[in-house]
Write a protein that holds these residues in place. Sequence first.
Motif, mmCIF file in Angstrom:
data_model
loop_
_atom_site.group_PDB
_atom_site.id
_atom_site.type_symbol
_atom_site.label_atom_id
_atom_site.label_comp_id
_atom_site.label_asym_id
_atom_site.label_seq_id
_atom_site.Cartn_x
_atom_site.Cartn_y
_atom_site.Cartn_z
ATOM 1 N N HIS A 173 33.836 20.819 -14.458
ATOM 2 C CA HIS A 173 35.232 20.348 -14.489
ATOM 3 C C HIS A 173 36.022 20.916 -13.303
ATOM 4 N N ILE A 174 35.446 20.790 -12.130
ATOM 5 C CA ILE A 174 36.087 21.281 -10.904
ATOM 6 C C ILE A 174 36.904 20.150 -10.295
ATOM 7 N N ARG A 175 38.163 20.410 -10.049
ATOM 8 C CA ARG A 175 39.051 19.431 -9.415
ATOM 9 C C ARG A 175 39.404 19.930 -8.019
ATOM 10 N N LEU A 176 39.062 19.132 -7.038
ATOM 11 C CA LEU A 176 39.310 19.489 -5.645
ATOM 12 C C LEU A 176 40.365 18.561 -5.055
ATOM 13 N N ASP A 177 41.193 19.105 -4.188
ATOM 14 C CA ASP A 177 42.217 18.316 -3.522
ATOM 15 C C ASP A 177 41.570 17.377 -2.515
ATOM 16 N N PRO A 178 42.205 16.233 -2.236
ATOM 17 C CA PRO A 178 41.673 15.347 -1.184
ATOM 18 C C PRO A 178 41.596 16.074 0.159
ATOM 19 N N ILE A 179 40.629 15.689 0.963
ATOM 20 C CA ILE A 179 40.417 16.360 2.244
ATOM 21 C C ILE A 179 41.529 15.978 3.217
ATOM 22 N N ASP A 180 42.095 16.967 3.870
ATOM 23 C CA ASP A 180 43.109 16.744 4.896
ATOM 24 C C ASP A 180 42.395 16.552 6.235
ATOM 25 N N PRO A 181 42.524 15.383 6.891
ATOM 26 C CA PRO A 181 41.821 15.176 8.167
ATOM 27 C C PRO A 181 42.235 16.150 9.260
ATOM 28 N N SER A 182 43.427 16.723 9.155
ATOM 29 C CA SER A 182 43.879 17.641 10.203
ATOM 30 C C SER A 182 43.046 18.924 10.259
ATOM 31 N N LEU A 183 42.254 19.201 9.223
ATOM 32 C CA LEU A 183 41.410 20.397 9.237
ATOM 33 C C LEU A 183 40.324 20.314 10.304
ATOM 34 N N MET A 217 47.420 5.105 5.983
ATOM 35 C CA MET A 217 46.084 4.845 6.507
ATOM 36 C C MET A 217 45.051 5.836 5.993
ATOM 37 N N ILE A 218 45.487 7.009 5.576
ATOM 38 C CA ILE A 218 44.545 8.052 5.164
ATOM 39 C C ILE A 218 44.037 7.809 3.752
ATOM 40 N N THR A 219 44.857 7.194 2.918
ATOM 41 C CA THR A 219 44.501 7.015 1.513
ATOM 42 C C THR A 219 43.271 6.135 1.375
ATOM 43 N N GLY A 220 42.244 6.645 0.698
ATOM 44 C CA GLY A 220 41.035 5.878 0.441
ATOM 45 C C GLY A 220 40.072 5.795 1.600
ATOM 46 N N ARG A 221 40.275 6.602 2.645
ATOM 47 C CA ARG A 221 39.394 6.553 3.805
ATOM 48 C C ARG A 221 38.838 7.938 4.107
ATOM 49 N N ARG A 222 37.673 7.975 4.694
ATOM 50 C CA ARG A 222 37.038 9.249 5.006
ATOM 51 C C ARG A 222 37.746 9.911 6.178
ATOM 52 N N LEU A 304 61.377 6.727 1.333
ATOM 53 C CA LEU A 304 61.646 6.997 -0.066
ATOM 54 C C LEU A 304 60.947 5.933 -0.914
ATOM 55 N N TRP A 305 60.481 6.321 -2.082
ATOM 56 C CA TRP A 305 59.734 5.371 -2.915
ATOM 57 C C TRP A 305 60.609 4.193 -3.336
ATOM 58 N N THR A 306 61.910 4.438 -3.514
ATOM 59 C CA THR A 306 62.814 3.361 -3.886
ATOM 60 C C THR A 306 63.126 2.447 -2.714
ATOM 61 N N ASN A 307 62.830 2.882 -1.506
ATOM 62 C CA ASN A 307 63.073 2.075 -0.323
ATOM 63 C C ASN A 307 61.755 1.672 0.329
ATOM 64 N N GLN A 308 60.932 0.989 -0.449
ATOM 65 C CA GLN A 308 59.702 0.390 0.060
ATOM 66 C C GLN A 308 58.716 1.419 0.580
ATOM 67 N N CYS A 309 58.654 2.594 -0.043
ATOM 68 C CA CYS A 309 57.598 3.556 0.307
ATOM 69 C C CYS A 309 56.352 3.146 -0.459
ATOM 70 N N ALA A 310 55.571 2.287 0.115
ATOM 71 C CA ALA A 310 54.429 1.705 -0.562
ATOM 72 C C ALA A 310 53.371 1.377 0.476
ATOM 73 N N PRO A 311 52.138 1.158 0.018
ATOM 74 C CA PRO A 311 51.091 0.761 0.959
ATOM 75 C C PRO A 311 51.443 -0.539 1.668
ATOM 76 N N PRO A 312 50.812 -0.822 2.823
ATOM 77 C CA PRO A 312 51.142 -2.022 3.601
ATOM 78 C C PRO A 312 51.005 -3.313 2.819
ATOM 79 N N ILE A 313 50.033 -3.406 1.916
ATOM 80 C CA ILE A 313 49.843 -4.634 1.153
ATOM 81 C C ILE A 313 51.052 -4.904 0.268
ATOM 82 N N LEU A 314 51.627 -3.822 -0.321
ATOM 83 C CA LEU A 314 52.807 -4.012 -1.159
ATOM 84 C C LEU A 314 54.031 -4.324 -0.312
ATOM 85 N N LYS A 315 54.108 -3.734 0.888
ATOM 86 C CA LYS A 315 55.236 -4.032 1.762
ATOM 87 C C LYS A 315 55.244 -5.502 2.158
#
Length: 372
Positions: A173-183, A217-222, A304-315
């Motif tokens: 039951h180990i939960r790891l944070d998503p990898i930050d590409p800047s590392l 662009m980072i979400t869902g990509r290696r 801001l999430w209320t001001n169209q802070c959404a993925p490109p497909i939703l925009k």
Amino acid sequence: MVASACPKCASTDIDTDGARGEAVCENCGHVLEECAIVSEVTFSENAGGASSVVGSFVPESGLSSFRGGPGYGGFGKDSREVTLANGKRIIQHIAGLLRLNQHHVDVAQRFFQQAVQRNFIQGRRTHTVVAVCLYIVCRKQKTSHMLIDFAEVLQTDVYELGSVFLKFCKLLHIRLDPIDPSLYIHRFASMLEFHEKTQQVASTALRIVARMNRDWMITGRRPAGICGAGLLIAAKMHHFKRTEAQIAQVVRICDSTLRKRLNEFDDTDASAMTIAKFNSLFKTGSNSDFIDSYEAKREQDRWLWTNQCAPPILKSRRKTANAQTPSSPAPSEGSSTSTPSNAGAAGGGSGGGGGGGASAKRRRGAGGAGQE
């Protein structure tokens, strides 16, 4: 520690046997202590003349004990102890190849001990389980080591290693944070031989990666593909000639993956900026803060999430929905809201429907009557 007096009769005549780890009151026979852990090792001789260890050994891990066997010094280890010892040796070897410090080694040994306790190593190579334990430590400590680095050291398939990694995380039951590409930016930048401008190119690549994060662009990509695209753009900005094949070889991805990341970045607003404008939007040494207050407020309102802070497909869907929403009707050609002169001109020119069309019919009728 043996008591100085018997708790039953208060006698101080205590018979202590260090070899057996026992303490007995000589007055009443009360056993004060038995099976105590002692540091000395004693041997006994049986009827056949063979020697054996008296008692049993308790290892440091406390998981199992040594088994006493016949013959002087003829005691062996439990199979679990042998597995732990081999795992510790392999952890030290892999950590030395990847330049991990002693803290990573100690934490990985504890993970490997839990794997042995839960029988996770059954049916799997010890090297694979050890590499997974070290990789989990690297993920928790946020080092610049990738799973493919461990696969290269072990000369094994990275997908097989990843499968064992996922199963082990699920087991504990180990939960790891998503990898930050800047590392990985500084690591890859040092391998691309930018020489004295390595730090500048890495800083620019970090800003580009931060901008990619704002554009989802980072979400869902290696992370390797994101790092490759950021470093290639940063190299071009600093006038370095690096091909896609060179970048792909360093970050260990294929050329098509790198081109996909570049095409996705080309669809963002940041790709239309000039180099001077892109550099002016960021403070020196910062990857996300803007200098201009107007630009900062604009970016804040935009994300801001209320001001169209959404993925490109939703925009794009929101833009399409807003375009289809009926607003105040605009004057159109041949409409009833046009001025009389315009309506007549439109009707005479087109002969369409509405008031203009009726005026045209009347004029044609009058003209026809005159001709007749």
